[in-house]
Design a protein around this motif. Structure first.
Motif, PDB file in Angstrom:
ATOM      1  N   GLN A   1     -44.821 -27.255 -12.832  1.00  0.00           N
ATOM      2  CA  GLN A   1     -44.443 -25.858 -12.949  1.00  0.00           C
ATOM      3  C   GLN A   1     -45.149 -25.026 -11.892  1.00  0.00           C
ATOM      4  OE1 GLN A   1     -42.389 -24.042 -14.498  1.00  0.00           O
ATOM      5  NE2 GLN A   1     -41.801 -24.925 -16.466  1.00  0.00           N
ATOM      6  N   VAL A   2     -44.443 -24.065 -11.355  1.00  0.00           N
ATOM      7  CA  VAL A   2     -45.001 -23.120 -10.391  1.00  0.00           C
ATOM      8  C   VAL A   2     -44.657 -21.721 -10.852  1.00  0.00           C
ATOM      9  CG1 VAL A   2     -44.991 -22.304  -8.012  1.00  0.00           C
ATOM     10  CG2 VAL A   2     -44.793 -24.758  -8.485  1.00  0.00           C
ATOM     11  N   GLN A   3     -45.649 -20.864 -10.918  1.00  0.00           N
ATOM     12  CA  GLN A   3     -45.416 -19.457 -11.213  1.00  0.00           C
ATOM     13  C   GLN A   3     -45.672 -18.653  -9.955  1.00  0.00           C
ATOM     14  OE1 GLN A   3     -47.913 -18.745 -14.703  1.00  0.00           O
ATOM     15  NE2 GLN A   3     -46.089 -18.881 -15.983  1.00  0.00           N
ATOM     16  N   SER A  25     -49.144 -20.268  -8.574  1.00  0.00           N
ATOM     17  CA  SER A  25     -50.068 -21.038  -9.396  1.00  0.00           C
ATOM     18  C   SER A  25     -49.739 -22.515  -9.233  1.00  0.00           C
ATOM     19  CB  SER A  25     -49.936 -20.637 -10.861  1.00  0.00           C
ATOM     20  OG  SER A  25     -48.648 -20.996 -11.334  1.00  0.00           O
ATOM     21  N   GLY A  26     -50.670 -23.358  -9.614  1.00  0.00           N
ATOM     22  CA  GLY A  26     -50.370 -24.785  -9.608  1.00  0.00           C
ATOM     23  C   GLY A  26     -50.874 -25.495  -8.381  1.00  0.00           C
ATOM     24  N   ARG A  27     -51.211 -26.761  -8.573  1.00  0.00           N
ATOM     25  CA  ARG A  27     -51.781 -27.554  -7.487  1.00  0.00           C
ATOM     26  C   ARG A  27     -50.726 -28.113  -6.557  1.00  0.00           C
ATOM     27  NH1 ARG A  27     -55.149 -31.890 -10.650  1.00  0.00           N
ATOM     28  NH2 ARG A  27     -53.283 -31.785 -11.939  1.00  0.00           N
ATOM     29  N   THR A  28     -49.456 -27.941  -6.918  1.00  0.00           N
ATOM     30  CA  THR A  28     -48.394 -28.556  -6.125  1.00  0.00           C
ATOM     31  C   THR A  28     -47.787 -27.607  -5.104  1.00  0.00           C
ATOM     32  OG1 THR A  28     -46.781 -27.977  -7.838  1.00  0.00           O
ATOM     33  CG2 THR A  28     -47.797 -30.171  -7.954  1.00  0.00           C
ATOM     34  N   PHE A  29     -48.375 -26.437  -4.927  1.00  0.00           N
ATOM     35  CA  PHE A  29     -47.807 -25.446  -4.016  1.00  0.00           C
ATOM     36  C   PHE A  29     -47.541 -26.044  -2.649  1.00  0.00           C
ATOM     37  CE2 PHE A  29     -46.965 -21.396  -2.164  1.00  0.00           C
ATOM     38  CZ  PHE A  29     -47.599 -21.357  -0.935  1.00  0.00           C
ATOM     39  N   ASN A  77     -52.699 -20.824  -1.722  1.00  0.00           N
ATOM     40  CA  ASN A  77     -51.466 -20.862  -2.519  1.00  0.00           C
ATOM     41  C   ASN A  77     -50.652 -19.586  -2.358  1.00  0.00           C
ATOM     42  OD1 ASN A  77     -52.258 -23.357  -3.452  1.00  0.00           O
ATOM     43  ND2 ASN A  77     -52.067 -22.863  -5.617  1.00  0.00           N
ATOM     44  N   SER A 100     -38.525 -27.993  -4.076  1.00  0.00           N
ATOM     45  CA  SER A 100     -38.988 -29.269  -3.553  1.00  0.00           C
ATOM     46  C   SER A 100     -37.922 -29.856  -2.645  1.00  0.00           C
ATOM     47  CB  SER A 100     -39.309 -30.215  -4.701  1.00  0.00           C
ATOM     48  OG  SER A 100     -38.202 -30.325  -5.578  1.00  0.00           O
ATOM     49  N   TYR A 112     -37.908 -22.235  -8.604  1.00  0.00           N
ATOM     50  CA  TYR A 112     -38.862 -21.275  -9.156  1.00  0.00           C
ATOM     51  C   TYR A 112     -38.740 -19.946  -8.415  1.00  0.00           C
ATOM     52  CZ  TYR A 112     -40.786 -25.644 -10.883  1.00  0.00           C
ATOM     53  OH  TYR A 112     -40.931 -26.866 -11.483  1.00  0.00           O
TER      54      TYR A 112
END
Length: 123
Positions: A1-3, A25-29, A77, A100, A112
């Protein structure tokens, strides 16, 4: 999830500049391509600019080339949209979006979205 949370919009005069920010947010940015879209009242959502996950490639709609610059800081981020030489026709709600598997100019393909920030350019 990304906010995603946009900021930096406002009311400016033609010829002025604004810088929009979009904090994620999130580590996958760093794995997402990021984009800015805009939507004016009564109009379709329009692609403005996009940037690859690494930041190495950027894409722009013709109407903003030479005036807008998209960039990102993966350590923070955050993705930015520097807007110079603003015109009244740039007036819209600006949204940042993440997807993605590469960039696209189609808003349908973005997973998102932020809540949007209003940019108003007076003549």
């Amino acid at each position: 999830q990304v906010q995603l949370v946009e900021s930096g919009g406002g009311l400016v005069q033609a010829g002025d500049s604004l810088r929009l920010s979009c904090a994620a947010s999130g580590r996958t940015f760093r794995t997402f391509a990021m984009a800015w879209f805009r939507q004016a009242p009564g109009k379709e959502r329009e692609f403005v600019a996009a940037i690859s996950s690494s930041g190495g490639r950027t894409y722009y709609v013709d109407s903003v080339k030479g005036r807008f610059t998209i960039s990102r800081d993966n350590a923070k981020n955050t993705v930015y949209l520097q807007m110079n030489s603003l015109k009244p026709e740039d007036t819209a709600v600006y949204y940042c979006a993440a997807k993605s598997n590469g960039y696209s100019s189609s808003h349908y393909l973005y997973n998102y979205w932020g809540q949007g920030t209003q940019v108003t350019v007076s003549s």
